[in-house]
Design an enzyme around this catalytic site. Structure first.
Site, PDB file in Angstrom:
ATOM      1  N   ASN A  12       0.867  -1.180   0.000  1.00 61.81           N
ATOM      2  CA  ASN A  12       0.000   0.000   0.000  1.00 61.81           C
ATOM      3  C   ASN A  12       0.904   1.231   0.000  1.00 61.81           C
ATOM      4  O   ASN A  12       1.520   1.543   1.016  1.00 61.81           O
ATOM      5  CB  ASN A  12      -0.888  -0.039   1.253  1.00 61.81           C
ATOM      6  CG  ASN A  12      -1.667   1.244   1.467  1.00 61.81           C
ATOM      7  OD1 ASN A  12      -1.762   2.082   0.559  1.00 61.81           O
ATOM      8  ND2 ASN A  12      -2.219   1.419   2.650  1.00 61.81           N
ATOM      9  N   LYS A  14       0.058   4.256  -0.239  1.00 62.22           N
ATOM     10  CA  LYS A  14      -0.603   5.431   0.354  1.00 62.22           C
ATOM     11  C   LYS A  14      -0.411   6.662  -0.556  1.00 62.22           C
ATOM     12  O   LYS A  14      -0.343   6.501  -1.762  1.00 62.22           O
ATOM     13  CB  LYS A  14      -0.060   5.675   1.763  1.00 62.22           C
ATOM     14  CG  LYS A  14      -0.057   4.407   2.607  1.00 62.22           C
ATOM     15  CD  LYS A  14       0.186   4.678   4.053  1.00 62.22           C
ATOM     16  CE  LYS A  14       0.279   3.364   4.790  1.00 62.22           C
ATOM     17  NZ  LYS A  14       0.187   3.489   6.217  1.00 62.22           N
ATOM     18  N   HIS A  99      -9.415   0.907   5.025  1.00 66.56           N
ATOM     19  CA  HIS A  99      -8.124   1.104   5.701  1.00 66.56           C
ATOM     20  C   HIS A  99      -8.340   2.038   6.894  1.00 66.56           C
ATOM     21  O   HIS A  99      -9.154   2.971   6.806  1.00 66.56           O
ATOM     22  CB  HIS A  99      -7.107   1.693   4.722  1.00 66.56           C
ATOM     23  CG  HIS A  99      -5.713   1.689   5.279  1.00 66.56           C
ATOM     24  ND1 HIS A  99      -5.286   2.632   6.180  1.00 66.56           N
ATOM     25  CD2 HIS A  99      -4.666   0.844   5.082  1.00 66.56           C
ATOM     26  CE1 HIS A  99      -4.025   2.366   6.515  1.00 66.56           C
ATOM     27  NE2 HIS A  99      -3.624   1.287   5.852  1.00 66.56           N
ATOM     28  N   GLU A 101      -6.738   4.429   7.982  1.00 68.30           N
ATOM     29  CA  GLU A 101      -6.519   5.856   7.699  1.00 68.30           C
ATOM     30  C   GLU A 101      -7.746   6.463   7.026  1.00 68.30           C
ATOM     31  O   GLU A 101      -8.065   7.636   7.232  1.00 68.30           O
ATOM     32  CB  GLU A 101      -5.246   6.027   6.841  1.00 68.30           C
ATOM     33  CG  GLU A 101      -3.998   5.787   7.686  1.00 68.30           C
ATOM     34  CD  GLU A 101      -2.762   5.342   6.926  1.00 68.30           C
ATOM     35  OE1 GLU A 101      -2.744   5.435   5.682  1.00 68.30           O
ATOM     36  OE2 GLU A 101      -1.814   4.873   7.584  1.00 68.30           O
ATOM     37  N   GLU A 169      -5.154  -5.272  10.531  1.00 67.71           N
ATOM     38  CA  GLU A 169      -4.135  -4.245  10.741  1.00 67.71           C
ATOM     39  C   GLU A 169      -4.408  -3.513  12.056  1.00 67.71           C
ATOM     40  O   GLU A 169      -5.235  -2.575  12.087  1.00 67.71           O
ATOM     41  CB  GLU A 169      -4.161  -3.229   9.600  1.00 67.71           C
ATOM     42  CG  GLU A 169      -3.887  -3.814   8.240  1.00 67.71           C
ATOM     43  CD  GLU A 169      -3.284  -2.783   7.296  1.00 67.71           C
ATOM     44  OE1 GLU A 169      -2.195  -3.033   6.783  1.00 67.71           O
ATOM     45  OE2 GLU A 169      -3.896  -1.712   7.116  1.00 67.71           O
ATOM     46  N   GLY A 175       2.826   1.882  10.732  1.00 66.08           N
ATOM     47  CA  GLY A 175       3.824   2.950  10.616  1.00 66.08           C
ATOM     48  C   GLY A 175       4.565   3.279  11.898  1.00 66.08           C
ATOM     49  O   GLY A 175       5.237   4.299  11.976  1.00 66.08           O
ATOM     50  N   SER A 215       3.647  -2.499  10.176  1.00 64.73           N
ATOM     51  CA  SER A 215       5.101  -2.542  10.412  1.00 64.73           C
ATOM     52  C   SER A 215       5.750  -3.870  10.003  1.00 64.73           C
ATOM     53  O   SER A 215       6.690  -4.328  10.652  1.00 64.73           O
ATOM     54  CB  SER A 215       5.418  -2.210  11.873  1.00 64.73           C
ATOM     55  OG  SER A 215       5.067  -0.865  12.141  1.00 64.73           O
TER      56      SER A 215
END
Ligand code: PEP
Length: 253
Positions: A12, A14, A99, A101, A169, A175, A215
């Protein structure tokens, strides 16, 4: 280890990547050797602006191209949005939906994620449906309840293992360099497999790929990917460099 499900490693990207990133993608294709091709499916989900160029560059490279989000409608007055139909037209074969985010930045709910997954299905795209708890939810002991709720609300009925992939996730692992223990990942993935039986039926549930994301890097991929019911990885930061992405794929051979 012998796997009954062919794994998937999806990157991904992003909101990263200009036209100049095509050179890095070419390195991924060049490094996707016969050992990797034999053991794992690879996919890159670039920003929408690069889908068409990467779909072209991916021909013969054994790397599928996916998107990062889609609208729930196929067309209409939705300024700035991109439909699953458009993504398919641009050369994508899959789309990430839900996702964390997007859930956090755009207020996406389980219901809206489900509509997006349905739009993906209507347009022949595989939906990579993301679920995962926040740090506060984990600390409060709510991980399993949150994942269950997200799964139930976000996954459309009647899907097959070709139509959907689930990505677990944990939000706090994305991250941050932090990862759950193998035992924690195993517990959540087992729960997802069990709950999928109620949503897509027993036979399909055994075949749906359940990815771990958060990660993942070459140094921890082998351990995470050897956990029961982990059928691959959704990779953010480490998917931007061919060496790291292929290093993660190498965990499968
Ligand atoms: C992601 O955002 O899907 C992700 C897994 O990111 P990272 O690998 O950078 O934690």
């Amino acid at each position: 280890m012998t796997r009954s499900i062919r794994p998937l490693v999806a990157g991904n990207w992003k909101m990263n990547g200009l036209q100049s990133v095509l050179a890095e993608f070419d390195l991924m294709g060049a490094g996707n050797d016969v050992c990797i091709r034999r053991s794992v499916d690879l996919m890159i989900c670039p920003p929408a602006t690069l889908i068409s160029a990467l779909a072209h560059a991916a021909i013969g490279q054994g790397i599928a191209i996916g998107a990062q989000d889609c609208h729930s409608k196929d067309n209409g007055a939705h300024t700035g949005d991109i439909s699953a139909q458009m993504l398919a037209d641009a050369g994508a074969s899959a789309v990430i939906v839900g996702h964390s985010e997007r859930r956090a930045d755009h207020g996406e709910t389980d219901a809206s994620v489900r509509l997006k997954a349905e739009a993906a299905y209507r347009n022949g795209l595989m939906a990579i449906i993301c679920v995962g708890e926040t740090r506060a939810e984990r600390v409060a002991g709510k991980t399993l309840a949150v994942v269950r709720r997200q799964l139930k609300g976000s996954v459309p009925d009647g899907m097959t293992a070709r139509d959907i992939v689930i990505a677990y996730e944990p939000v706090w692992a994305i991250g941050t360099g932090l990862t759950p223990t193998a035992k924690d990942v195993e517990e959540v993935h087992a729960l997802i497999r069990a709950d999928l039986k109620k949503i897509v039926g027993k036979d399909e549930a055994q075949k749906v790929r359940i990815l771990y994301g958060g990660s993942v890097k070459p140094s921890n991929a082998r351990e995470l990917m050897s956990v029961a019911n982990v059928d691959g990885a959704l990779v953010g930061g480490a998917s931007l460099k061919a060496e790291d992405f292929l290093g993660i794929a190498a965990a499968f051979h």
